[in-house]
Write a protein that holds these residues in place. Structure first.
Motif, PDB file in Angstrom:
ATOM      1  N   LYS A  65       0.816  -1.161  -0.319  1.00 24.99           N
ATOM      2  CA  LYS A  65      -0.289  -0.141  -0.256  1.00 24.99           C
ATOM      3  C   LYS A  65       0.947   1.396  -0.286  1.00 24.99           C
ATOM      4  O   LYS A  65       2.691   1.195   0.123  1.00 24.99           O
ATOM      5  N   GLY A 120       1.917   4.435   0.882  1.00 21.44           N
ATOM      6  CA  GLY A 120       2.891   4.328   2.648  1.00 21.44           C
ATOM      7  C   GLY A 120       3.529   3.700   3.057  1.00 21.44           C
ATOM      8  O   GLY A 120       4.003   3.620   4.162  1.00 21.44           O
ATOM      9  N   ASP A 121       3.616   2.372   2.769  1.00 23.82           N
ATOM     10  CA  ASP A 121       4.304   1.549   3.249  1.00 23.82           C
ATOM     11  C   ASP A 121       6.477   1.777   3.182  1.00 23.82           C
ATOM     12  O   ASP A 121       6.105   2.745   2.001  1.00 23.82           O
ATOM     13  N   LYS A 122       6.429   1.487   3.873  1.00 18.99           N
ATOM     14  CA  LYS A 122       8.191   1.400   3.809  1.00 18.99           C
ATOM     15  C   LYS A 122       8.988  -0.557   3.089  1.00 18.99           C
ATOM     16  O   LYS A 122       8.575  -1.098   3.916  1.00 18.99           O
ATOM     17  N   ARG A 172       4.755  -1.202   8.468  1.00 20.36           N
ATOM     18  CA  ARG A 172       3.974  -0.297   8.027  1.00 20.36           C
ATOM     19  C   ARG A 172       2.746  -0.410   9.651  1.00 20.36           C
ATOM     20  O   ARG A 172       2.820  -0.927  10.350  1.00 20.36           O
ATOM     21  N   ASN A 173       3.188   0.883   9.514  1.00 17.82           N
ATOM     22  CA  ASN A 173       1.796   1.415  10.895  1.00 17.82           C
ATOM     23  C   ASN A 173       2.544   1.064  12.148  1.00 17.82           C
ATOM     24  O   ASN A 173       2.629   0.296  13.479  1.00 17.82           O
ATOM     25  N   ASN A 174       4.309   0.999  12.214  1.00 14.41           N
ATOM     26  CA  ASN A 174       5.579   0.355  12.549  1.00 14.41           C
ATOM     27  C   ASN A 174       5.481  -0.718  13.129  1.00 14.41           C
ATOM     28  O   ASN A 174       6.125  -1.069  14.058  1.00 14.41           O
ATOM     29  N   GLU A 175       4.791  -1.401  12.273  1.00 18.99           N
ATOM     30  CA  GLU A 175       4.860  -3.313  12.475  1.00 18.99           C
ATOM     31  C   GLU A 175       5.816  -3.605  11.182  1.00 18.99           C
ATOM     32  O   GLU A 175       5.432  -3.143  10.583  1.00 18.99           O
ATOM     33  N   LYS A 220       5.977  -5.910   8.701  1.00 23.11           N
ATOM     34  CA  LYS A 220       5.800  -7.344   7.883  1.00 23.11           C
ATOM     35  C   LYS A 220       5.771  -8.042   6.467  1.00 23.11           C
ATOM     36  O   LYS A 220       7.435  -7.522   6.050  1.00 23.11           O
TER      37      LYS A 220
END
Length: 82
Positions: free
Chosen positions: A26, A28-30, A64-67, A69
């Motif tokens: 998505k 915004g993912d890094k 993603r969102n400080n997680e 994956k």
């Protein structure tokens, strides 16, 4: 593996009906790694992807969102690829 704050490539957008969109990558993912290779520039992204053949499954490590994956992706090629 520990990643530095500036490791990775920020996803600015994902085209519809691509390997990335089907794998749920998505905006915004890094992206931190592609198939175990650390990426920190478009050059390293291209190098990692060039080693993957169409139809192969590979892993993408994202933040993603400080997680962190791992997402599995099936390489489908790209527009203009023969």
């Amino acid at each position: 593996m520990v990643h530095a704050v500036n490791d990775g490539i920020l996803v600015l957008g994902v085209e519809a009906d691509t390997s990335a969109s089907k794998a749920d990558i998505k905006k915004g993912d890094k992206i931190l790694e592609i198939n175990g290779k650390v990426v920190n520039s478009m050059k390293t992204v291209k190098q990692a992807l060039q080693a993957i053949k169409v139809g192969e499954k590979y892993d993408v490590l994202i933040l993603r969102n400080n997680e962190i994956k791992t997402i599995s992706v099936v390489a489908e090629g790209y527009k203009g690829q023969k």
